[in-house]
Design a protein around this motif. Structure first.
Motif, PDB file in Angstrom:
ATOM      1  N   UNK A 110       0.823  -1.213   0.000  1.00 57.72           N
ATOM      2  CA  UNK A 110       0.000   0.000   0.000  1.00 57.72           C
ATOM      3  C   UNK A 110       0.853   1.257   0.000  1.00 57.72           C
ATOM      4  N   UNK A 111       1.889   1.278   0.844  1.00 60.65           N
ATOM      5  CA  UNK A 111       2.749   2.459   0.941  1.00 60.65           C
ATOM      6  C   UNK A 111       3.470   2.734  -0.381  1.00 60.65           C
ATOM      7  N   UNK A 112       4.012   1.692  -0.986  1.00 60.45           N
ATOM      8  CA  UNK A 112       4.742   1.867  -2.248  1.00 60.45           C
ATOM      9  C   UNK A 112       3.787   2.294  -3.356  1.00 60.45           C
ATOM     10  N   UNK A 113       2.587   1.712  -3.371  1.00 58.03           N
ATOM     11  CA  UNK A 113       1.602   2.055  -4.394  1.00 58.03           C
ATOM     12  C   UNK A 113       1.150   3.509  -4.252  1.00 58.03           C
ATOM     13  N   UNK A 114       0.938   3.970  -3.023  1.00 57.75           N
ATOM     14  CA  UNK A 114       0.548   5.358  -2.798  1.00 57.75           C
ATOM     15  C   UNK A 114       1.663   6.317  -3.227  1.00 57.75           C
ATOM     16  N   UNK A 115       2.900   5.928  -2.996  1.00 57.65           N
ATOM     17  CA  UNK A 115       4.030   6.767  -3.412  1.00 57.65           C
ATOM     18  C   UNK A 115       4.095   6.864  -4.930  1.00 57.65           C
ATOM     19  N   UNK A 116       3.843   5.765  -5.609  1.00 60.49           N
ATOM     20  CA  UNK A 116       3.856   5.765  -7.078  1.00 60.49           C
ATOM     21  C   UNK A 116       2.774   6.687  -7.637  1.00 60.49           C
ATOM     22  N   UNK A 117       1.681   6.871  -6.879  1.00 63.71           N
ATOM     23  CA  UNK A 117       0.603   7.758  -7.309  1.00 63.71           C
ATOM     24  C   UNK A 117       0.822   9.196  -6.848  1.00 63.71           C
ATOM     25  N   UNK A 118       1.984   9.447  -6.225  1.00 67.00           N
ATOM     26  CA  UNK A 118       2.320  10.795  -5.807  1.00 67.00           C
ATOM     27  C   UNK A 118       1.790  11.198  -4.451  1.00 67.00           C
ATOM     28  N   UNK A 119       1.194  10.270  -3.695  1.00 63.80           N
ATOM     29  CA  UNK A 119       0.650  10.581  -2.367  1.00 63.80           C
ATOM     30  C   UNK A 119       1.720  10.325  -1.304  1.00 63.80           C
ATOM     31  N   UNK A 120       2.739  11.179  -1.317  1.00 67.93           N
ATOM     32  CA  UNK A 120       3.889  10.954  -0.452  1.00 67.93           C
ATOM     33  C   UNK A 120       3.580  11.205   1.021  1.00 67.93           C
ATOM     34  N   UNK A 121       2.667  12.130   1.312  1.00 64.29           N
ATOM     35  CA  UNK A 121       2.299  12.363   2.718  1.00 64.29           C
ATOM     36  C   UNK A 121       1.674  11.112   3.329  1.00 64.29           C
ATOM     37  N   UNK A 122       0.828  10.445   2.548  1.00 66.20           N
ATOM     38  CA  UNK A 122       0.210   9.213   3.027  1.00 66.20           C
ATOM     39  C   UNK A 122       1.261   8.123   3.220  1.00 66.20           C
ATOM     40  N   UNK A 123       2.220   8.069   2.310  1.00 68.71           N
ATOM     41  CA  UNK A 123       3.292   7.083   2.410  1.00 68.71           C
ATOM     42  C   UNK A 123       4.134   7.307   3.660  1.00 68.71           C
ATOM     43  N   UNK A 124       4.495   8.562   3.917  1.00 70.99           N
ATOM     44  CA  UNK A 124       5.258   8.887   5.128  1.00 70.99           C
ATOM     45  C   UNK A 124       4.460   8.495   6.367  1.00 70.99           C
ATOM     46  N   UNK A 125       3.150   8.758   6.328  1.00 67.22           N
ATOM     47  CA  UNK A 125       2.302   8.411   7.462  1.00 67.22           C
ATOM     48  C   UNK A 125       2.265   6.915   7.714  1.00 67.22           C
ATOM     49  N   UNK A 126       2.259   6.128   6.623  1.00 65.67           N
ATOM     50  CA  UNK A 126       2.216   4.675   6.778  1.00 65.67           C
ATOM     51  C   UNK A 126       3.554   4.144   7.286  1.00 65.67           C
ATOM     52  N   UNK A 127       4.651   4.536   6.639  1.00 67.00           N
ATOM     53  CA  UNK A 127       5.969   3.987   6.961  1.00 67.00           C
ATOM     54  C   UNK A 127       6.479   4.459   8.327  1.00 67.00           C
ATOM     55  N   UNK A 128       6.575   5.778   8.493  1.00 66.19           N
ATOM     56  CA  UNK A 128       7.089   6.329   9.751  1.00 66.19           C
ATOM     57  C   UNK A 128       6.062   6.155  10.871  1.00 66.19           C
ATOM     58  N   UNK A 129       4.780   6.353  10.542  1.00 62.74           N
ATOM     59  CA  UNK A 129       3.734   6.199  11.553  1.00 62.74           C
ATOM     60  C   UNK A 129       3.669   4.786  12.113  1.00 62.74           C
ATOM     61  N   UNK A 130       3.834   3.793  11.238  1.00 61.36           N
ATOM     62  CA  UNK A 130       3.822   2.410  11.701  1.00 61.36           C
ATOM     63  C   UNK A 130       5.024   2.122  12.597  1.00 61.36           C
ATOM     64  N   UNK A 131       6.170   2.685  12.253  1.00 67.06           N
ATOM     65  CA  UNK A 131       7.365   2.511  13.087  1.00 67.06           C
ATOM     66  C   UNK A 131       7.162   3.118  14.466  1.00 67.06           C
ATOM     67  N   UNK A 132       6.502   4.288  14.498  1.00 65.02           N
ATOM     68  CA  UNK A 132       6.221   4.937  15.775  1.00 65.02           C
ATOM     69  C   UNK A 132       5.290   4.071  16.617  1.00 65.02           C
TER      70      UNK A 132
END
Length: 432
Positions: free
Chosen positions: A339-361
């Motif tokens: 999901x994160x990689x797919x959202x990044x490919x669509x240009x939704x980088x804020x959502x990607x950051x939220x998924x990757x970094x948010x999940x780590x948090x």
């Protein structure tokens, strides 16, 4: 909703109100039917093809098949279950509103990691608990974020995201990292200041303690000697504080400073674009019941997975730290990674950051402290003391992510850096 999509069993009875009461409980006006909800849940993703491994996992465990098969079947069974958990959580969040939905996502966003962690904790596999949690953080921070930065170059040479929100998230991740450094430093200082009454006796006791507590997997989760009582106190007190910090972070993210985490789309004149609200594809009750049922099934598969790790590692010569740090997090977060990689490919980088970094948090500030307190309750001495190598690996990972997100921009070269560091750490755990 078309009449064909409605269930005749839930649409009421012409001569009474009992049917309408049942309908109002199981399906509110305008919501999808149970049939439509289940159809969406099980036929909306190719990941669900892997559900065939769920019964295979159960059968192989109870018939005591080869350890490799038991591990592989349970491993592959968790992939679709993780996706279904995420889907049910998302559907339920749409009906609960932003605040309650955020709390639900915080609780169930890493449900698989919590389930695997508790299963390992109950079985006394403290090192699997620690390495799988560490691996989840590293895979999200390095592999997922790195692949997202690379895939984000599909349509534009550089992607921009909300740097204030990203820096706040990465700063909280840094705090979590420091809370793992302090127990390691305390242990080293305490043991260095403890004069051995007999060096050979102390060395022998240390070796025996490590063998008993780690089962040969390369690092003590509950070190013996003078530091153990202090480590337990530090870890449990720190865990309580981290859970309070995470609660404050949720309020900061969803309440007081929600605008920092919500990037509204604007047109060419800078005017905000009204976005249509996404309609849920499942009824609220069906989503809730599905969430509970899938959680139960996942707990069994996770239990079977953990039970097969010891024998699989010995028979196929796979280092247990590698299984915990690399393999388990990859399967636990497979759907989230895609999901994160797919959202990044669509240009939704804020959502990607939220998924990757948010999940780590969530893992570092919510799941790990929660497991420490659960271990306290069931008399398992899980602490925040990680080995020196694991602590350094986390520290350099958080440092690199902080350096790359501070400008609010991303490109493929930054993604390559993150992926490279992940591969280096993975190789080090393979030979550990």
């Amino acid at each position: 909703m078309s009449p064909s999509e409605r269930s005749p069993l839930l649409d009421g009875h012409p001569n009474g109100h009992s049917g309408s009461r049942i309908s109002s409980f199981f399906k509110a006006e305008g919501e999808p039917t149970w049939v439509g909800s289940l159809r969406f849940l099980f036929f909306s993703s190719y990941f669900n093809l892997f559900l065939v491994f769920v019964p295979l996992s159960v059968i192989s465990h109870h018939l005591n098949w080869d350890a490799g098969l038991r591990f592989a079947f349970s491993f592959l069974a968790i992939v679709p279950l993780a996706k279904l958990l995420g889907e049910s959580t998302e559907q339920l969040s749409m009906k609960l509103g932003e605040t309650l939905g955020g709390l639900l996502n915080a609780s169930f966003g890493n449900a698989v990691e919590i389930i695997v962690g508790v299963a390992a904790l109950v079985q006394g596999e403290l090192r699997i608990v620690q390495t799988s949690m560490l691996g989840s953080i590293l895979s999200n921070l390095l592999l997922v974020l790195g692949m997202s930065f690379v895939s984000g170059q599909a349509y534009k040479p550089e992607n921009v995201f909300q740097e204030t929100a990203a820096q706040t998230s990465s700063s909280l991740m840094t705090l979590a990292c420091f809370t793992l450094v302090i127990p390691a430093a305390y242990h080293s200082a305490k043991e260095a200041n403890h004069p051995p009454f007999n060096k050979h006796v102390d060395d022998a006791l240390s070796i025996l303690s490590n063998l008993n507590s780690t089962k040969g997997d390369g690092g003590p989760p509950a070190p013996g000697g003078q530091s153990e009582p202090g480590l337990l106190v530090i870890s449990r007190f720190t865990s309580i504080l981290l859970l309070l910090v995470y609660t404050a972070y949720l309020y900061f993210q969803l309440g007081s400073h929600a605008d920092l985490f919500t990037k509204k789309k604007v047109d060419e004149h800078g005017e905000p674009i009204e976005e249509e609200e996404e309609e849920p594809s499942m009824s609220m009750v069906s989503a809730a019941i599905s969430l509970l049922a899938i959680t139960v099934v996942t707990s069994f598969c996770a239990d079977y997975l953990v039970a097969s790790i010891e024998e699989t590692a010995e028979k196929y010569h796979i280092p247990k730290p590698f299984i915990g740090v690399v393999l388990i997090p990859l399967v636990s977060n497979a759907a989230e990674h895609v999901t994160a990689v797919w959202m990044a490919a669509k240009g939704k980088m804020d959502l990607t950051i939220g998924i990757a970094v948010g999940s780590s948090i969530q893992i570092a500030v919510f799941v790990i402290p929660l497991l420490v307190l659960v271990g306290w309750g069931i008399h398992q001495p899980l602490t925040l003391y990680f080995s020196d190598f694991e602590t350094v690996s986390l520290f350099v990972s958080v440092l690199l992510v902080n350096l790359l997100v501070q400008d609010g921009k991303s490109n493929y070269m930054e993604g390559i850096m993150l992926i490279t560091l992940y591969l280096v750490i993975g190789a080090a755990f393979w030979v550990s």
